[in-house]
Design an enzyme around this catalytic site. Structure first.
Site: not given
Ligand code: LLP
Length: 420
Positions: A347, A376
């Site tokens: 909702c 995510y």
């Molecule tokens: N290392 C650190 C310190 C981080 O904060 C993150 C992600 C990663 C690595 C990994 O990032 P990746 O490779 O997954 O892009 N919820 C958001 C993304 C938030 C990312 C947070 N930190 C989304 O769904 O787009």
């Protein structure tokens, strides 16, 4: 764009060789399905891209913390990038070696620091002077030899991604500026219970071009050099963070091979171990969300396809403007392509999985597949509207296993009381 790991056989989508319609029938919807083989393939791709450096890949647990996935990458030699005591608990439970765990985050509590030190993790990445002081105190009071650490540098690099997933610009809450970082290393080197061993940077998420990474690497290599010359400390590793972009409904993926070549050229002869912290790159397109069409509704000149999954299962479209490819599991549209919004049952007007998408209009009961949902997705699922979080299935060598069961009604009220 970005069909990723899926194939269509006889008109029906398959993931890891398993028919998605059958899995939805067996386990009900909404349902997350992960292809374990694809996760390992992505890990191999990343390692190959940076091959001459033999990087330590520390999987970013927050992307998808399911124990079975963690166990899969741990068995393949990966470490973990964690941001909480809970992620530490999961990583250790899944068999990640403590010496391959790095602990990030601007708000680590003393309790979390203590747990990390006791577990013998590789390093803490500190993000402020006060946090480093707290780590020093916790390390002093413990029985271990102290705490290994690195500073997360804020390189003031802006990356072309959503403002909520951008962390490397000066006004972000993350990291400390280069000059301040050198000072922190100076203080750490004089502290009897802190051991400065590495340096870290993380720019944000879903970054699709190499340039921001290379710019950031230049900044941290310069800091490491100053730390060696001015402080007299030779760091052991450089951690380039995560954020390696994948293909989705919006655009293509980062050329990791090109990035790897450039990074290798810069690190050649530096004597620094390379760490990488991929989350989405390993699990993003290895996962899909299956959802069933409940109703099709026309209003205000629009067509809404109402599904049994929404922002509670996958918040990315409404929270980050994430564009996930959506397709029918079976080739069974009732007619011509139509422009639709795929909306959930929650909702909230902001509850949608896709907007303005051309789809063969599905009939009630049809199954939809939301692509690139491995990262995510479940990790950010919630119980809002008192919805039960869905089951997760891992396909591995043709075998489909429930690696987390759907929540029960009882799960929904666990820990609550009717009258206090
Ligand atoms: N290392 C650190 C310190 C981080 O904060 C993150 C992600 C990663 C690595 C990994 O990032 P990746 O490779 O997954 O892009 N919820 C958001 C993304 C938030 C990312 C947070 N930190 C989304 O769904 O787009």
């Amino acid at each position: 764009m970005g069909a990723g790991v899926l194939t269509r056989v006889g008109g029906t989508l398959r993931c890891g060789g398993r028919c998605l319609a059958e899995l939805a029938g067996d386990h009900d919807t909404p349902l997350y399905v992960y292809d374990g083989g694809r996760v390992l393939e992505r890990l191999a791709t990343l390692r190959a891209a940076f091959a001459p450096l033999t990087p330590l890949v520390a999987y970013s647990v927050k992307a998808n913390p399911n124990l079975a996935l963690l166990g899969l990458v741990a068995d393949a030699g990966a470490g973990a990038d964690i941001v909480s005591g809970g992620e530490l608990y999961r990583a250790l439970r899944a068999g990640v070696q403590p010496q391959r765990i790095v602990f990030a985050g601007v708000g680590k509590t003393r309790e979390e620091m203590r747990l990390g030190i006791e577990a013998g993790i590789k390093s803490f990445h500190v993000e402020s002077e006060q946090e480093m002081d707290a780590l020093g105190e916790v390390a002093r009071s413990g029985s271990a030899a102290g705490a290994a650490m690195g500073v997360r540098v804020n390189p003031d690099v802006s990356s072309p991604t959503h403002e909520y997933t951008r962390t490397g610009h000066a006004a972000a809450k993350f990291g400390v500026p280069p000059d301040h970082a050198v000072e922190l290393y100076r203080r750490a080197s004089a502290h009897p219970f802190l051991r400065p061993v590495g340096i870290n940077v993380h720019l944000g998420s879903q970054i699709r071009t190499p340039e921001p990474f290379l710019h950031a690497l230049d900044v941290v290599l310069d800091v490491a050099d100053r730390v060696r010359r001015d402080v007299g400390v030779r760091l052991e590793y450089v951690d380039l963070g995560g954020g390696f972009g994948i293909a989705d409904g919006e655009a293509g993926e980062l050329d990791v091979a090109a990035l790897g070549r450039e990074v290798a050229a810069r690190l050649d002869g530096c004597g620094l171990e390379l760490l990488l912290e991929p989350g989405r790159f390993l699990v993003g397109d290895a996962g899909v969300l299956l959802t069933r069409v409940l109703y099709v509704k026309r209003a205000g000149g629009k067509t809404f396809v109402v599904t049994d999954a929404g922002m509670t299962e996958l918040i990315r479209p409404s929270h980050y403007g994430g564009v996930h490819a959506v397709s029918l599991v079976r080739d069974e549209g009732t007619g011509a392509l139509e422009r639709v919004d795929v909306v959930g049952p929650v909702c909230e007007q902001g509850d949608f999985l896709a907007q303005d998408r051309l789809l063969p209009l599905p009939a009630p009961g049809a199954l939809l597949c939301v692509h690139q949902a491995g990262a995510y997705g479940f990790a950010m699922a919630s119980n809002y509207n008192s919805r039960r979080r869905p089951a997760e299935v891992l396909v591995r060598d043709g075998d489909a296993r429930v690696v987390r069961r759907r929540e029960s009604w009882e799960d929904l009220v666990r820990g609550e009381v009717v009258d206090a």
